[in-house]
Design a protein around this motif. Structure first.
Motif, PDB file in Angstrom:
ATOM      1  N   LEU A  45       0.744  -1.085  -0.062  1.00  0.00           N
ATOM      2  CA  LEU A  45       0.045   0.011  -0.019  1.00  0.00           C
ATOM      3  C   LEU A  45       0.851   1.383  -0.140  1.00  0.00           C
ATOM      4  CD1 LEU A  45      -2.751  -1.043   2.509  1.00  0.00           C
ATOM      5  CD2 LEU A  45      -3.186  -0.623   0.133  1.00  0.00           C
ATOM      6  N   GLN A  46       1.921   1.046   0.227  1.00  0.00           N
ATOM      7  CA  GLN A  46       2.810   2.340   0.359  1.00  0.00           C
ATOM      8  C   GLN A  46       3.147   3.039  -0.846  1.00  0.00           C
ATOM      9  OE1 GLN A  46       6.623   1.704   2.634  1.00  0.00           O
ATOM     10  NE2 GLN A  46       7.245   3.795   2.623  1.00  0.00           N
ATOM     11  N   GLY A  48       1.015   3.444  -3.124  1.00  0.00           N
ATOM     12  CA  GLY A  48      -0.043   4.583  -3.190  1.00  0.00           C
ATOM     13  C   GLY A  48      -0.770   4.608  -4.568  1.00  0.00           C
ATOM     14  N   GLU A  49      -1.555   5.940  -4.581  1.00  0.00           N
ATOM     15  CA  GLU A  49      -2.217   5.902  -5.780  1.00  0.00           C
ATOM     16  C   GLU A  49      -1.238   6.271  -7.087  1.00  0.00           C
ATOM     17  OE1 GLU A  49      -4.361   8.567  -8.945  1.00  0.00           O
ATOM     18  OE2 GLU A  49      -2.565   9.098  -7.609  1.00  0.00           O
ATOM     19  N   TYR A  53      -4.508   1.622  -3.141  1.00  0.00           N
ATOM     20  CA  TYR A  53      -4.677   2.232  -1.816  1.00  0.00           C
ATOM     21  C   TYR A  53      -5.747   2.296  -1.054  1.00  0.00           C
ATOM     22  CZ  TYR A  53      -6.329   6.041  -4.637  1.00  0.00           C
ATOM     23  OH  TYR A  53      -7.317   6.849  -5.611  1.00  0.00           O
ATOM     24  N   GLU A  54      -5.886   2.909  -0.092  1.00  0.00           N
ATOM     25  CA  GLU A  54      -7.017   3.049   0.743  1.00  0.00           C
ATOM     26  C   GLU A  54      -7.883   4.053   0.308  1.00  0.00           C
ATOM     27  OE1 GLU A  54      -8.176   3.624   5.240  1.00  0.00           O
ATOM     28  OE2 GLU A  54      -7.064   1.681   4.962  1.00  0.00           O
ATOM     29  N   LEU A  62     -10.187  -0.721  -0.430  1.00  0.00           N
ATOM     30  CA  LEU A  62      -9.088  -0.608  -1.302  1.00  0.00           C
ATOM     31  C   LEU A  62      -9.556   0.066  -2.895  1.00  0.00           C
ATOM     32  CD1 LEU A  62      -6.611  -3.416  -0.463  1.00  0.00           C
ATOM     33  CD2 LEU A  62      -6.542  -1.269   0.501  1.00  0.00           C
ATOM     34  N   GLN A  85      -1.240  -7.641   1.810  1.00  0.00           N
ATOM     35  CA  GLN A  85      -0.275  -6.639   2.222  1.00  0.00           C
ATOM     36  C   GLN A  85       1.175  -7.113   2.467  1.00  0.00           C
ATOM     37  OE1 GLN A  85      -0.107  -3.514   1.662  1.00  0.00           O
ATOM     38  NE2 GLN A  85       2.050  -3.082   2.845  1.00  0.00           N
TER      39      GLN A  85
END
Length: 358
Positions: A45-46, A48-49, A53-54, A62, A85
């Motif tokens: 998830l780090q 990112g977009e 991502y959240e 997600l 993850q």
């Protein structure tokens, strides 16, 4: 002692049975996935977009273009997608340990990874984009010219492989920090995938795009022991691409461009070039058979017409020599003798004209 031998024999027999069963299932990868009803894909998830991502408006949900793509692939396989993850730097070892089924998280196809993983057909084509502070004339779109400068990039990335051939890059784990350090003057340039540069670097005032250094691909990473999984995912990706769904997903995230159009008609030869392998041997296809028959038909028509023309011309010359007017007989005889005595030299003529062209 005899008991131990019996136990060892039973264990060996069980191992052979399991191995044979796995072999009959084509490696067991797809059989396992279908039995579980889940395709587990690993990511971080780090990143990112727009990868994964959240959703800020829905905590715990997600989103991202890879989330959409994973759902489409899982649907084609008849299962559901489930995100796992994992730290980015450990994605490959975790896949090899069996923590999840595949990797799909901006995984770039690099020479070092092709030795450890099987790669699916690509789902995104990117460029390595170099950025610097506006007005910094030292930074040019030439890797050799970057020697002596501090250039930031992600660890274990394609950009890292490119940079370390010329210098010692400054390594980061996230995508925001490299551009912050560039603004603050702690580095001189940043080399990242264009998808990252467009979202985290280009919007920042004071930074400018210097140029694109190289091109690469994102593909799904699969264990080398599970070629059946690769085959199934390749088929799913092909259907998603040819149906236009891949384009719709990438357009939804503003990622579709000219480079991505080539992914729709991706071939085995393209795959071999991407992974640095020898191209597959040429095979006879239905298209080749059609071309062969078309060529044979044209050859037959030309040969028939040539035969008709030759018979007509030969008959005319023979009649002219035998029963033609007195003035025509010597002309017909001269024509026949001249052409009969003229050698045919097509290969010599070709070689002469060819050498003149060169």
């Amino acid at each position: 002692m005899k008991k131990r031998l019996v136990v060892l024999s039973l264990l060996l027999l069980a191992a052979v049975v399991v191995a044979c069963h796995s072999s009959s299932e084509g490696g067991g990868g797809m059989a396992r996935i279908r039995a579980a009803g889940v395709l587990r894909w690993g990511g971080d998830l780090q990143g990112g977009e727009p990868y994964v991502y959240e959703d800020p408006s829905r905590p715990g949900t997600l989103i991202g273009f890879e989330v959409d793509l994973a759902a489409a692939i899982a649907r084609e396989l008849g299962v559901r997608a489930e995100y796992q993850q994992n730290d980015w730097s450990n994605l490959v070892p975790s896949l090899e340990r069996g923590s999840f089924d595949v990797i799909m998280n901006g995984l770039e196809v690099t020479p070092s990874r092709t030795g450890r993983l099987l790669f699916s057909r690509p789902y995104y084509a990117f460029a390595e984009r170099l950025m610097a502070r506006k007005g910094d004339a030292r930074v040019t779109a030439n890797l050799a010219a970057l020697r002596g400068l501090r250039v930031g990039t992600l660890a274990n990335s394609y950009a890292f492989d490119l940079l370390r051939a010329e210098l010692e890059p400054v390594l980061y784990e996230g995508v925001e920090e490299p551009y912050i350090d560039l603004i603050e003057g702690r580095t001189d340039a940043v080399l990242m995938d264009d998808i990252i540069a467009a979202r985290y670097g280009e919007p920042k005032p004071g930074l400018a795009v210097v140029g694109d250094i190289a091109e690469g691909y994102y593909a799904i990473g699969i264990r080398r022991t599970e070629p059946d999984v690769k085959q199934a995912i390749d088929g799913a990706l092909e259907r998603v691409a040819k149906s236009g769904e891949l384009q719709r997903i990438l357009e939804r995230w503003s990622l579709w461009g000219d480079r991505e159009r080539r992914l729709v008609d991706w071939t085995d030869r393209d795959q071999a070039t991407m992974t640095g392998q020898a191209p597959p041997p040429a095979s006879l296809t239905w298209g080749h058979a059609v071309l062969y028959h078309e060529g044979a038909g044209i050859t037959l028509v030309i040969s028939t017409l040539a035969m008709v023309l030759a018979v007509a011309l030969g008959l005319g010359l023979a009649l002219a020599r035998m029963v033609g007017p007195t003035w025509l007989r010597p002309l017909a005889a001269a024509y026949v003798e001249i052409y009969r005595g003229t050698p045919v030299l097509p290969s010599s003529t070709s070689s002469i004209t060819g050498s003149r062209r060169s």
